[in-house]
Design an enzyme around this catalytic site. Structure first.
Site, PDB file in Angstrom:
ATOM      1  N   HIS B  56      -3.191 -17.191  37.975  1.00 35.66           N
ATOM      2  CA  HIS B  56      -3.813 -18.353  37.327  1.00 35.66           C
ATOM      3  C   HIS B  56      -3.718 -18.257  35.807  1.00 35.66           C
ATOM      4  O   HIS B  56      -4.463 -18.923  35.101  1.00 35.66           O
ATOM      5  CB  HIS B  56      -5.283 -18.455  37.740  1.00 35.66           C
ATOM      6  CG  HIS B  56      -5.515 -18.455  39.209  1.00 35.66           C
ATOM      7  ND1 HIS B  56      -4.973 -19.416  40.032  1.00 35.66           N
ATOM      8  CD2 HIS B  56      -6.208 -17.617  40.022  1.00 35.66           C
ATOM      9  CE1 HIS B  56      -5.335 -19.164  41.289  1.00 35.66           C
ATOM     10  NE2 HIS B  56      -6.078 -18.071  41.299  1.00 35.66           N
ATOM     11  N   HIS B 218      -5.216 -22.190  44.955  1.00 35.78           N
ATOM     12  CA  HIS B 218      -4.426 -21.264  45.776  1.00 35.78           C
ATOM     13  C   HIS B 218      -3.614 -22.039  46.794  1.00 35.78           C
ATOM     14  O   HIS B 218      -3.149 -21.483  47.789  1.00 35.78           O
ATOM     15  CB  HIS B 218      -5.336 -20.284  46.504  1.00 35.78           C
ATOM     16  CG  HIS B 218      -6.326 -19.625  45.621  1.00 35.78           C
ATOM     17  ND1 HIS B 218      -7.604 -20.107  45.471  1.00 35.78           N
ATOM     18  CD2 HIS B 218      -6.218 -18.551  44.816  1.00 35.78           C
ATOM     19  CE1 HIS B 218      -8.253 -19.338  44.607  1.00 35.78           C
ATOM     20  NE2 HIS B 218      -7.436 -18.393  44.194  1.00 35.78           N
TER      21      HIS B 218
END
Lengths: 331, 331
Positions: B56, B218
């Site tokens: 991320h 995700h």
């Protein structure tokens, strides 16, 4: 083609509307396609103007602000801006101290900025041009006579911009820009091709395990295609290619830019940077300053470029000078 | 799978080596997988610690620095860090004033941070936890009970970090973090799926003209799949969804984050932001501050998320406070 756009025809004006909405510190002239600082310098200073095709964001509009550019002229995607834009920009930001055009070496950009410089001179604006041609991959390419201009553009704009901000005269700012370009070399690898909205499909095709070695920022062909290899091996080749061309030796210091081409995760760029730093250390070369991220992109191309600039006291001091732009900030 | 990595097994350690090489202003403990500021605060202050799965970036290591986080704990890709990391981080940065854990609402992260808080308490470190759960797309998801934590994390870390830097006490910093989270709502759209290196293939499949509406960072499923539409239409749906959940009304001011998920060109994010600003203006809502770029990514996912936080004087003043981290800087 999967893109977050309204229509291929309105990509530039829609993006400019977004830049205007996001950045009150910039003034966006959508009609003339010129981005300037919202707050103009109060004292006379040399103005830096750059521009080029869109699709390389944050280049160039993201580098407009104190300590860097005074204006940017975005063209259509992968298309040179026109002389009228450059002339409008030069006239808007000239304080009487003259204007430096920072031009990446692509045939269309070079021709249009030359014409704009002539038009500006006729209107009493003194112009110098700094040509950026740092890409060692190929001597001539699809859109270029000589070497292509890529990552070094950011270094030229930052370092010459810092000198201009201090009130240096026109010839000195232009000479420093040329010195930064001469001190810089770049090389890029693509994992995927970019898709220009108006074309609707990728600019070239690569197999699932294939990469383009020495690619240009418009997808221009590089030196060859080959199989994807581990990052360490790719970086070794890129670093050696740049060092060979650059004649850097043990004891040298560099400013290193590991640049994403638009679709490469930052995590992977850090992996690449770690390998670059280790490889350079093996040569006794120190990374004095660095940037890791998306600075000169090619739409949705996956891959990276490496730019190494041989550093010295003056370049480092100006590199460290304050800058306040959307894409590069330093207190 | 086309990635700039050495091997799927070494992605995290190789990326951390790159972070360490690129950022002398950070201290990277590769063995413990903890990133802290190289220069520690001299006066006692509440320490902010965050963490989560890698992939991320720049979250969370890119937000370590004066005015924001004191430490970050990166897990393996899309995998929670372990309590030992969080404990090591808390002990490393506690000045006696206590530690705030900023935790995105995913089951593994929540469990591990809870355990770490207990372990820290046993060692005399007082901990408060701020849970971030801003994603309005779904109530429960693959890895989550309740709402997922996404873009608001950046706002919580920035605003609570600014208050901590000024010496506010532990409960006040934690309460402000909770207030920022409560003031924030997010929603995301994916154009492509991310590929986790260890998996070697995309986490889900989308047809050439298909998007996932309400996707998680995700690749968790959203609300539905549908055809790609022009940016203006997608933004209209996203803005309306967020506004409906948020009860924002004419006259309100917001901090707006248009966030790229990793593979979306900045040009497209500006197009999206322009549409967001226009849509909000139609509701009489003003964008008081904004960020446009890659701030909470999902590896090589193409798409964007929108985060809107209802602003007030205190939040804006702390948002504007100086910050000096790799990914967010303000003088």
């Amino acid at each position: 083609m999967k893109k977050l756009i309204n229509a291929a025809e309105t990509v530039l004006e829609d993006a400019l509307a977004g830049v205007a909405a996001a950045h009150p510190e910039l003034a966006v002239d959508v009609a003339n396609r010129v981005i300037t600082r919202a707050v103009r310098p109060t004292a006379p200073k040399v103005a830096l103007v750059s521009g080029g095709g869109s699709g390389h964001e944050p280049l160039h509009g993201g580098y407009v602000g104190p300590g860097m550019l005074d204006a940017a002229c975005p063209g259509e995607v992968f298309t040179s801006p026109v002389p009228d834009q450059m002339l409008a920009a030069a006239k808007a930001v000239d304080t009487g101290a003259g204007v430096v055009f920072v031009v990446k070496n692509y045939t269309g950009d070079v021709m249009n900025f030359e014409l704009a410089a002539e038009l500006a001179a006729e209107e009493g604006v003194e112009v110098r041009t700094v040509l950026v041609n740092d890409d060692v991959a190929v001597e001539d390419s699809t859109w270029t006579a000589g070497r292509r201009g890529t990552g070094a553009t950011v270094l030229v704009e930052k370092i010459a911009g810092a000198l201009a901000e201090r009130g240096a005269p026109l010839d000195e700012v232009a000479a420093l820009g040329e010195r930064v370009n001469a001190a810089s070399r770049s090389f890029a690898i693509a994992l995927t091709a970019a898709t220009v909205p108006a074309a609707g499909k990728p600019g070239f095709e690569l197999a699932d395990d294939e990469i383009e070695v020495g690619v240009g920022i418009h997808g221009e062909p590089g030196r060859r295609r080959e199989r994807l290899r581990p990052a360490r091996e790719l970086v070794a080749e890129v670093v050696e290619t740049v060092l060979t061309d650059h004649h850097l030796t043990a004891g040298d210091e560099v400013i290193a830019l590991v640049n994403g081409l638009g679709a490469t995760p930052l995590m992977e760029l850090y992996i690449v940077f770690g390998e670059v730093a280790a490889r350079l250390a093996g040569h006794g070369i120190t990374v004095a300053r660095s940037l890791v991220g998306n600075y000169v992109t090619s739409l949705d191309m996956a891959g990276f470029s490496l730019t190494l600039a041989k550093a010295d006291g003056q370049l480092l001091e100006l590199w460290d000078a304050p800058v306040d732009t959307p894409a590069l900030k330093r207190a």
